[in-house]
Scaffold this motif. Structure first.
Motif, mmCIF file in Angstrom:
data_model
loop_
_atom_site.group_PDB
_atom_site.id
_atom_site.type_symbol
_atom_site.label_atom_id
_atom_site.label_comp_id
_atom_site.label_asym_id
_atom_site.label_seq_id
_atom_site.Cartn_x
_atom_site.Cartn_y
_atom_site.Cartn_z
ATOM 1 N N CYS A 11 12.210 -1.510 -1.720
ATOM 2 C CA CYS A 11 12.089 -0.329 -0.867
ATOM 3 C C CYS A 11 10.604 -0.048 -0.584
ATOM 4 C CB CYS A 11 12.730 0.859 -1.597
ATOM 5 S SG CYS A 11 12.693 2.373 -0.660
ATOM 6 N N VAL A 12 10.244 -0.070 0.694
ATOM 7 C CA VAL A 12 8.844 0.144 1.103
ATOM 8 C C VAL A 12 8.668 1.601 1.567
ATOM 9 C CG1 VAL A 12 7.037 -0.551 2.745
ATOM 10 C CG2 VAL A 12 8.656 -2.253 1.891
ATOM 11 N N ASP A 38 0.121 10.746 -6.083
ATOM 12 C CA ASP A 38 -0.478 9.442 -5.832
ATOM 13 C C ASP A 38 0.656 8.452 -5.498
ATOM 14 O OD1 ASP A 38 -0.612 7.414 -8.572
ATOM 15 O OD2 ASP A 38 -1.717 6.845 -6.752
ATOM 16 N N SER A 39 0.365 7.474 -4.601
ATOM 17 C CA SER A 39 1.444 6.629 -4.073
ATOM 18 C C SER A 39 2.205 5.870 -5.165
ATOM 19 C CB SER A 39 0.873 5.647 -3.053
ATOM 20 O OG SER A 39 -0.127 4.857 -3.659
ATOM 21 N N THR A 40 1.470 5.355 -6.153
ATOM 22 C CA THR A 40 2.139 4.570 -7.203
ATOM 23 C C THR A 40 3.068 5.452 -8.030
ATOM 24 O OG1 THR A 40 0.211 3.143 -7.297
ATOM 25 C CG2 THR A 40 1.726 3.019 -9.154
ATOM 26 N N ASP A 65 10.420 7.664 -7.794
ATOM 27 C CA ASP A 65 11.563 7.464 -6.909
ATOM 28 C C ASP A 65 12.452 6.327 -7.428
ATOM 29 O OD1 ASP A 65 12.553 8.238 -4.033
ATOM 30 O OD2 ASP A 65 12.760 6.051 -4.220
ATOM 31 N N LEU A 66 11.792 5.274 -7.891
ATOM 32 C CA LEU A 66 12.504 4.111 -8.437
ATOM 33 C C LEU A 66 13.355 4.525 -9.636
ATOM 34 C CD1 LEU A 66 12.827 0.991 -8.883
ATOM 35 C CD2 LEU A 66 10.710 1.069 -10.194
ATOM 36 N N LYS A 67 12.748 5.259 -10.545
ATOM 37 C CA LYS A 67 13.477 5.646 -11.755
ATOM 38 C C LYS A 67 14.663 6.546 -11.421
ATOM 39 C CE LYS A 67 9.894 5.000 -15.209
ATOM 40 N NZ LYS A 67 8.986 5.608 -16.173
ATOM 41 N N VAL A 82 6.681 -1.123 -9.634
ATOM 42 C CA VAL A 82 6.007 -0.863 -8.361
ATOM 43 C C VAL A 82 5.354 -2.181 -7.943
ATOM 44 C CG1 VAL A 82 4.248 0.514 -7.181
ATOM 45 C CG2 VAL A 82 5.640 1.547 -9.009
ATOM 46 N N THR A 83 5.704 -2.627 -6.760
ATOM 47 C CA THR A 83 5.289 -3.959 -6.304
ATOM 48 C C THR A 83 3.766 -4.108 -6.257
ATOM 49 O OG1 THR A 83 7.316 -4.145 -5.052
ATOM 50 C CG2 THR A 83 5.515 -5.556 -4.336
ATOM 51 N N GLU A 84 3.308 -5.272 -6.711
ATOM 52 C CA GLU A 84 1.870 -5.571 -6.659
ATOM 53 C C GLU A 84 1.403 -5.485 -5.208
ATOM 54 O OE1 GLU A 84 -0.579 -6.147 -8.622
ATOM 55 O OE2 GLU A 84 0.297 -6.576 -10.587
#
Ligand code: DAH
Length: 426
Positions: A202-203, A215-217, A223-225, A273-275
């Motif tokens: 998910c972007v 902060d974005s991360t 959101d992921l959790k 969180v994607t690299e």
């Protein structure tokens, strides 16, 4: 022994016995590469040879995947025959039922936001499988001991993460990829060289997190959790869960979700969180994304009470008739368990010996009649020679095996181990 995923060394066998089916741990730690030569190919074949398979309407010829002419190739016929099976696309199969239940969760919570892909070819390049998701050049998962190579640049994907970069490049921003994945591994009731994973991706854009003031991360991680806790509740009901920090090459930070099930903590998925480098490769440097990968067999074994991973591949009616489309809560009733038969084999190993190679020989001969291969003794003598003794458990899920049949299998194992693995029988 494996590498990054669920299937091994990170924890002791006993504590991960069930979880270890199906692969997350493989990428969760880094270690030095391990070289093991591919097994010599032999003309004699014990499996009926499937000459072609169909994957999403594309015909793949056996001779393009099982190649006697390429020294790198380590794909046996038994694995090739699994390529077109697509258990995840069968609505009445436990793997398909779970996939559909996950789709339902995403549909009810994010209507139409996630695209689904389920017939991407499992034959991918090493770039897709490893480089695009930043798996280090010396990572042990790249070895012939762990991954099935078609040729030096082409593998059977060992995780659905292999499709992340390609889908991003094609412009997809939120997706679920389900598919069969392939890993060379040991043999027991939770390990099988083919299993199924679902990848979620998910972007987010700056407007998503700007509003939150975070902060974005942190925004993506939270959101992921939230998303995955909801998914776990959707599948397991009101369960206790915990997050464990971990390492994956493709995410930072990285987490595993564990749920408390039958008095034990069970790892159900890896995520993070994607690299940023992965996003950059697709021109998404101003974005942030989350991703997860979960093993469907593991979930299915827990949700349906399925005791042995081989059952997923059975076409015995006593198995298949127990599951119906959309029926998530059904508990599998074992049809009578046939008696096991134990056979031990001891040999002096050579330097190139690996347990995965040994297991592949045993599977090549006994197929799904082998339930477990266990190292029960190992010692090194004064001359520096190391001996291994393995116990092989033969058991059919469908019938009683005769002594004659088991003796015949064991004698073939002895012959072939000696011939292919450069070991000396004792
Ligand atoms: N590919 C990992 C494995 O098979 C699982 C995984 C972990 C996928 C974290 C992800 C992720 O997308 O973010 O071991």
């Amino acid at each position: 022994m494996t590498i990054f995923s669920v299937q091994s060394t990170l924890f002791t066998r006993a504590s991960v016995a069930l979880l270890s089916s199906n692969g997350l741990k493989r990428f969760s730690f880094s270690s030095a590469a391990l070289y093991s030569p591919p097994l010599p190919k032999t003309k004699k074949r014990r499996f009926p040879i499937v000459s072609a398979v169909d994957i999403g309407g594309v015909t793949i010829a056996r001779n393009d995947v099982v190649r006697d002419d390429d020294p790198t190739n380590n794909v046996p016929d038994s694995i090739f025959s699994k390529l077109g099976m697509q258990l995840h696309r069968r609505d009445k199969h436990p793997i398909g039922i779970i996939k559909n239940a996950i789709y339902d969760y995403f549909e009810s919570n994010y209507a139409k936001k996630f695209e689904t892909f389920e017939d991407l070819s499992p034959i991918v390049t090493t770039k897709q499988n490893f480089d695009d998701v930043l798996v280090p050049a010396d990572h042990v998962s790249r070895s012939l001991n762990d991954t099935y190579y078609v040729d030096s640049q082409t593998v059977l994907r060992c995780h659905t993460s292999a499709h992340q970069a390609e889908l991003l490049r094609k412009g997809h921003r939120r997706f679920l990829v389900t598919g069969d994945v392939y890993r060379r591994d040991s043999i027991d009731s939770t390990h099988y060289p083919v299993f199924h994973q679902m990848e979620g991706f998910c972007v987010f854009s700056p407007e998503d997190w700007n509003e939150s003031g975070k902060d974005s991360t942190l925004y993506a991680a939270e959101d992921l959790k939230k998303c995955l806790e909801g998914l776990a509740r959707h599948l397991f009901g009101a369960v206790e869960m915990r997050w464990v920090d971990t390492y994956f090459p493709f995410t930072e930070p990285s987490f595993e979700l564990e749920i408390y099930f039958k008095e034990d903590w069970l790892e159900v998925l890896g995520c993070g969180v994607t690299e940023q480098r992965i996003l950059k490769q697709s021109g998404l440097e101003n974005n942030v994304a989350w991703a997860f990968g979960l093993g469907l067999e593991r979930l299915a074994m827990v949700l349906f009470d399925i005791p042995d991973i081989r059952l997923f591949w059975s076409d015995d009616e006593r198995f298949t008739s127990q599951f119906g489309k959309g029926e998530l809560g059904v508990k599998f009733k074992p049809f009578s368990k046939y008696p096991p038969c134990y056979k031990d084999i001891s040999f002096w190993i050579s330097e190139s010996f690996t347990e995965n190679n040994f297991c592949e020989v045993v599977r090549g001969i006994a197929g799904d009649l082998v339930e477990e291969v266990k190292l029960i003794d190992s010692f090194t003598n004064k001359k520096g020679m190391t001996s291994h003794c393995y116990r092989i458990v033969f058991r059919s899920m469908e019938r009683s095996l005769t002594d004659e049949k088991v003796n015949d299998l064991q004698s073939k194992v002895r012959d072939e181990v000696q011939r292919k693995l450069n070991v000396e029988l004792r």
